[in-house]
Motif scaffolding. Structure first.
Motif, mmCIF file in Angstrom:
data_model
loop_
_atom_site.group_PDB
_atom_site.id
_atom_site.type_symbol
_atom_site.label_atom_id
_atom_site.label_comp_id
_atom_site.label_asym_id
_atom_site.label_seq_id
_atom_site.Cartn_x
_atom_site.Cartn_y
_atom_site.Cartn_z
ATOM 1 N N LYS A 99 17.358 1.271 -1.295
ATOM 2 C CA LYS A 99 16.235 1.505 -0.553
ATOM 3 C C LYS A 99 15.128 2.440 -0.965
ATOM 4 O O LYS A 99 14.703 3.474 -0.652
ATOM 5 C CB LYS A 99 16.641 2.200 0.898
ATOM 6 C CG LYS A 99 17.349 1.358 1.887
ATOM 7 C CD LYS A 99 17.059 1.855 3.288
ATOM 8 C CE LYS A 99 17.131 0.899 4.308
ATOM 9 N NZ LYS A 99 16.707 1.418 5.755
ATOM 10 N N ALA A 100 14.925 1.911 -2.214
ATOM 11 C CA ALA A 100 13.866 2.682 -3.089
ATOM 12 C C ALA A 100 12.397 2.141 -2.550
ATOM 13 O O ALA A 100 11.391 3.012 -2.536
ATOM 14 C CB ALA A 100 14.060 2.434 -4.481
ATOM 15 N N ILE A 101 12.361 1.004 -2.352
ATOM 16 C CA ILE A 101 10.881 0.470 -1.796
ATOM 17 C C ILE A 101 11.006 -0.132 -0.545
ATOM 18 O O ILE A 101 12.039 -0.507 -0.028
ATOM 19 C CB ILE A 101 10.339 -0.659 -2.935
ATOM 20 C CG1 ILE A 101 11.491 -2.096 -2.958
ATOM 21 C CG2 ILE A 101 10.117 -0.043 -4.208
ATOM 22 C CD1 ILE A 101 11.020 -3.067 -3.827
ATOM 23 N N GLY A 102 9.836 0.047 0.075
ATOM 24 C CA GLY A 102 9.685 -0.741 1.519
ATOM 25 C C GLY A 102 8.229 -0.913 1.842
ATOM 26 O O GLY A 102 7.158 -0.884 1.158
ATOM 27 N N PHE A 103 8.113 -1.792 3.004
ATOM 28 C CA PHE A 103 6.727 -1.809 3.486
ATOM 29 C C PHE A 103 6.044 -0.606 3.814
ATOM 30 O O PHE A 103 6.498 0.316 4.564
ATOM 31 C CB PHE A 103 6.872 -2.732 4.789
ATOM 32 C CG PHE A 103 7.070 -4.136 4.324
ATOM 33 C CD1 PHE A 103 6.099 -4.847 3.703
ATOM 34 C CD2 PHE A 103 8.321 -4.686 4.612
ATOM 35 C CE1 PHE A 103 6.602 -6.247 3.392
ATOM 36 C CE2 PHE A 103 8.621 -6.025 4.330
ATOM 37 C CZ PHE A 103 7.833 -6.811 3.567
ATOM 38 N N ARG A 104 4.672 -0.385 3.772
ATOM 39 C CA ARG A 104 3.968 0.588 4.255
ATOM 40 C C ARG A 104 2.515 0.095 4.600
ATOM 41 O O ARG A 104 2.182 -1.128 4.457
ATOM 42 C CB ARG A 104 3.382 1.475 2.890
ATOM 43 C CG ARG A 104 4.886 1.774 1.822
ATOM 44 C CD ARG A 104 4.365 2.186 0.633
ATOM 45 N NE ARG A 104 3.438 1.206 -0.219
ATOM 46 C CZ ARG A 104 2.825 1.574 -1.350
ATOM 47 N NH1 ARG A 104 3.206 2.925 -1.920
ATOM 48 N NH2 ARG A 104 2.139 0.834 -1.843
ATOM 49 N N ASN A 105 2.160 1.069 5.666
ATOM 50 C CA ASN A 105 0.914 0.627 6.359
ATOM 51 C C ASN A 105 0.935 -0.737 7.057
ATOM 52 O O ASN A 105 2.134 -1.134 7.452
ATOM 53 C CB ASN A 105 -0.384 0.529 5.425
ATOM 54 C CG ASN A 105 -1.047 1.639 4.633
ATOM 55 O OD1 ASN A 105 -0.757 2.787 5.398
ATOM 56 N ND2 ASN A 105 -0.913 1.903 3.609
ATOM 57 N N ARG A 106 0.141 -1.184 7.476
ATOM 58 C CA ARG A 106 0.112 -2.441 8.392
ATOM 59 C C ARG A 106 -1.175 -3.231 8.372
ATOM 60 O O ARG A 106 -2.299 -2.902 7.834
ATOM 61 C CB ARG A 106 0.295 -2.190 9.700
ATOM 62 C CG ARG A 106 -0.793 -1.564 10.385
ATOM 63 C CD ARG A 106 -0.495 -1.387 11.944
ATOM 64 N NE ARG A 106 -1.508 -0.364 12.338
ATOM 65 C CZ ARG A 106 -1.545 -0.024 13.807
ATOM 66 N NH1 ARG A 106 -1.053 -0.826 14.702
ATOM 67 N NH2 ARG A 106 -2.394 0.920 13.977
ATOM 68 N N PRO B 173 7.623 5.389 -1.321
ATOM 69 C CA PRO B 173 6.642 6.233 -0.592
ATOM 70 C C PRO B 173 5.730 7.147 -1.411
ATOM 71 O O PRO B 173 6.239 7.508 -2.574
ATOM 72 C CB PRO B 173 7.936 7.132 0.262
ATOM 73 C CG PRO B 173 9.191 6.333 0.254
ATOM 74 C CD PRO B 173 9.194 5.565 -1.185
ATOM 75 N N PHE B 174 4.760 7.370 -0.890
ATOM 76 C CA PHE B 174 3.470 8.216 -1.781
ATOM 77 C C PHE B 174 3.339 7.685 -3.257
ATOM 78 O O PHE B 174 2.678 8.200 -3.942
ATOM 79 C CB PHE B 174 3.981 9.593 -2.021
ATOM 80 C CG PHE B 174 4.393 10.376 -0.672
ATOM 81 C CD1 PHE B 174 3.120 10.685 0.064
ATOM 82 C CD2 PHE B 174 5.581 10.527 -0.196
ATOM 83 C CE1 PHE B 174 3.314 11.232 1.271
ATOM 84 C CE2 PHE B 174 5.602 11.153 1.155
ATOM 85 C CZ PHE B 174 4.487 11.498 1.931
ATOM 86 N N ILE C 13 4.981 7.414 -5.741
ATOM 87 C CA ILE C 13 5.683 8.030 -6.859
ATOM 88 C C ILE C 13 6.928 7.639 -7.203
ATOM 89 O O ILE C 13 7.793 6.977 -6.427
ATOM 90 C CB ILE C 13 5.709 9.533 -6.563
ATOM 91 C CG1 ILE C 13 6.584 9.816 -5.293
ATOM 92 C CG2 ILE C 13 4.347 10.236 -6.605
ATOM 93 C CD1 ILE C 13 6.896 11.354 -5.148
ATOM 94 N N GLU D 31 13.596 8.432 -6.318
ATOM 95 C CA GLU D 31 14.730 8.942 -6.822
ATOM 96 C C GLU D 31 15.763 8.026 -6.495
ATOM 97 O O GLU D 31 16.673 8.313 -7.163
ATOM 98 C CB GLU D 31 15.092 10.395 -6.211
ATOM 99 C CG GLU D 31 14.254 11.534 -6.567
ATOM 100 C CD GLU D 31 14.541 12.683 -5.697
ATOM 101 O OE1 GLU D 31 15.692 13.137 -5.364
ATOM 102 O OE2 GLU D 31 13.531 13.458 -5.355
ATOM 103 N N VAL E 264 12.047 5.659 2.856
ATOM 104 C CA VAL E 264 11.307 4.504 2.868
ATOM 105 C C VAL E 264 11.013 4.259 4.262
ATOM 106 O O VAL E 264 9.789 3.719 4.711
ATOM 107 C CB VAL E 264 11.905 3.300 2.237
ATOM 108 C CG1 VAL E 264 11.282 1.995 2.708
ATOM 109 C CG2 VAL E 264 11.510 3.364 0.812
ATOM 110 N N TYR F 27 8.757 6.866 5.984
ATOM 111 C CA TYR F 27 7.401 6.715 5.522
ATOM 112 C C TYR F 27 6.633 5.301 6.030
ATOM 113 O O TYR F 27 5.707 5.363 6.181
ATOM 114 C CB TYR F 27 7.484 6.462 3.872
ATOM 115 C CG TYR F 27 6.086 6.380 3.210
ATOM 116 C CD1 TYR F 27 5.319 7.825 2.991
ATOM 117 C CD2 TYR F 27 5.587 5.410 2.924
ATOM 118 C CE1 TYR F 27 3.972 7.586 2.490
ATOM 119 C CE2 TYR F 27 4.285 5.288 2.360
ATOM 120 C CZ TYR F 27 3.373 6.426 2.286
ATOM 121 O OH TYR F 27 2.331 6.549 1.412
ATOM 122 N N THR G 173 3.216 5.649 8.117
ATOM 123 C CA THR G 173 2.091 4.757 7.804
ATOM 124 C C THR G 173 1.599 3.720 8.743
ATOM 125 O O THR G 173 0.440 3.297 8.830
ATOM 126 C CB THR G 173 2.377 4.290 6.506
ATOM 127 O OG1 THR G 173 3.220 3.455 6.437
ATOM 128 C CG2 THR G 173 2.035 5.460 5.345
#
Lengths: 225, 341
Positions: free
Chosen positions: A140-147, A156-157, A159, A162, B109, B112, B116
């Motif tokens: 779960k390091a990456i995911g969807f952001r905004n829409r 997230p952010f 960066i 971890e 994730v 966030y 967002t």
């Protein structure tokens, strides 16, 4: 067990089987892009649409997320289905013309011309990388952001995460970014159909079968003479 | 915003032995860390310490934890938690997301993504006043974009940004559901209908002087009343003390062991009061007549909050009832009725 009709053939599948799995099992080809056997179905790319029901109540559903129902009548290659798939592909091709996977699918569906403005997006939001990161890598390091049009995939952010172990699963599974990862200028990307005699990626092994069927070439937009 | 690495939950005893190795990497003053007084990295009292360390724990963490705790640390309540944090700080600080993620079992994730996804959440600090200009279809065709541009010009910031003095945040929204009022502008929950370019300056000035202040002149819903005690029928008016330019209503109130006078504005619709002892907000206080010392207590309950209502006889006929809860604006005016408990 669930009995239903698949392209006029009476078939029987186990309860909970999706239409896509059933179609694959009985040998009816259904193109997919955001589907992967090891990952949960997502229904993002809409390439796997099939027609269910009859007459005026017939409708298109994404077969990867639709479980088989008793007595359902499914058509995987009706005119309506093929037309819808073609449209989806044309749009996908417009947003990501440099993708080999999408190019191949487009050529297989007899798309020879590009009607829409090419965007050279890096991403088609199919969610494969997000799902492999979560479901197979348990990271779960990456995911969807905004829409909406600002929707994007990343950490997230923005960066370094971890949780990320640099496993490369997201790059491995991505249908859109094979060229992005090796070559960042889409107009110079591999083509073969145009007069670009020194395509920059040709010497690399993974692109030896790359061929562009488009006219004008979807990657370089140089009109074929 | 420069994100800082925060690991609220993982800190153990400060690892004093490891400290000197990190001393060469000062990056700022970690004044917000809860461990600052005992921090091993902080050698002298005036010494700066590293900004990012494994032991970082914000002073805000306990209050954040309290919010998370109140929602039972449930993943399903992440949105409710973020809403509360946003209401408290005006935005969602990075470490708040971290605290929510760590204590609910949701991943960073996911938190966030939620933060967002919804426009109501902001990851950037917001100004004291939030100006929302509607650019929905109805407002758009009536000149919403011009109004938005005028706000941008006056505030000197593009939409979505906050002024340097943290007074205003300008935002555009795509429909406020008040299309008949278009172009509509909402400042801190106050709706300004039919806004033209000329009105922009007034709205900003009005906001700075305070939107909640009641305008006594010009508002026809506001009129002065004179009241008597329902028991002894003595006047409760105090001509020697003016509130809003009119004689105040003087009563005695008690809350707990404190007793004192309370002077209310005699303008119906104005909530301005002056008190000898300030009772805490939301406290229910007892009202007494200053002449006969009878408690003014009606049978009715406040329609807003359920506290007992305080009746007073209006000269000229009728009864006005106000809520006995401080800060509650519940009131009733019965001009024809004479029933007093």
């Amino acid at each position: 067990m669930t009995n239903f009709t698949l392209n006029g053939l009476n078939v029987q599948v186990e309860e909970g089987t999706t239409l896509l799995e059933a179609a694959k099992f009985y040998g009816f080809p259904v193109p997919t892009l955001c589907y992967h056997e090891g990952l949960s179905p997502y229904g993002a790319c809409r390439l796997c649409v099939v027609e269910i029901g009859e007459g005026p109540r017939a409708k298109l559903v994404s077969s990867c997320t639709y479980p088989a129902e008793e007595g359902l009548k499914v058509r995987t290659a009706s005119t309506r289905v093929l037309r819808a798939r073609k449209m989806v592909l044309e749009l996908l091709l417009a947003s990501c013309p440099q993708s080999k996977v999408i190019q191949d699918l487009a050529s297989a569906h007899d798309i020879r011309r590009q009607r829409f403005k090419q965007e050279y997006e890096d991403c088609i939001m199919c969610g494969l990388c997000v799902r492999i990161c979560e479901e197979q890598m348990m990271a779960k390091a990456i995911g969807f952001r905004n829409r909406g049009e600002r929707r994007s995939i990343g950490t997230p952010f923005d960066i370094k995460s971890e949780e990320c172990r640099l496993c490369g699963g997201c790059i491995y599974i991505c249908p859109a970014c094979q060229l992005r990862c090796t070559y960042t200028e889409p107009e110079k990307a591999i083509c073969g159909a145009c007069a670009n005699l020194a395509p920059p990626c040709v010497e690399k092994e993974q692109f030896d079968d790359m061929m562009c069927y488009m006219d004008p070439c979807v990657a370089c937009e140089i009109e074929k003479k | 915003m420069q994100p800082t690495k925060t690991r609220g939950g993982r800190s153990g005893a400060p690892r004093a032995a490891e400290a000197p190795a990190a001393l060469g990497t000062y990056r700022g003053i970690c004044s917000t860390c809860i461990h600052a007084p005992t921090c091993a990295y902080r050698l002298k009292s005036t010494e700066v310490a590293i900004w990012e360390c494994d032991l970082f724990e914000s002073y805000e963490t306990p209050s954040l934890l309290e919010i998370v705790e109140r929602h039972g640390r449930k993943r399903g309540a992440v949105i409710a938690m973020l809403e509360e944090i946003q209401a408290k700080y005006g935005y969602l600080p990075t470490h708040a997301l971290q605290v929510v993620a760590e204590n609910t079992g949701a991943s960073m994730v996911d938190v966030y993504a939620v933060a967002t996804f919804y426009r109501a959440f902001s990851l950037k600090p917001r100004g004291r006043h939030l100006v929302s200009v509607c650019l929905g279809t109805a407002c758009h065709v009536r000149g919403g974009p011009g109004v938005a541009k005028e706000f941008e010009r006056h505030l000197g910031i593009p939409a979505g940004e906050t002024t340097d003095d943290r007074e205003f945040t300008l935002d555009t929204v795509n429909c406020l559901g008040a299309c008949a009022l278009g172009p509509v502008v909402v400042v801190d929950g106050h709706y300004f209908p039919h806004v033209g370019i000329k009105d922009v300056e007034d709205i900003l000035a009005h906001t700075l002087t305070g939107l909640d202040k009641v305008e006594v002149e010009g508002d026809r819903r506001i009129f002065p009343i004179e009241v008597n005690c329902p028991r002894c029928n003595h006047s409760l008016m105090d001509p020697s003390h003016l509130i809003d330019g009119y004689p105040a209503i003087r009563v005695t109130v008690s809350h707990g062991h404190t007793h004192g006078w309370l002077k209310l504005s005699s303008l119906y619709g104005s909530y301005n009061v002056e008190a000898e002892h300030e009772a805490p907000k939301d406290a229910v206080v007892n009202f007494f007549c200053p002449h006969c010392h009878a408690e003014l207590r009606g049978a009715a309950a406040c329609p807003e909050c359920g506290a007992p209502m305080v009746p007073m006889v209006v000269r000229g006929g009728g009864v006005v009832q106000i809520c006995s809860r401080r800060g509650c604006k519940g009131h009733m005016l019965d001009v024809s009725g004479t029933a007093v408990a």
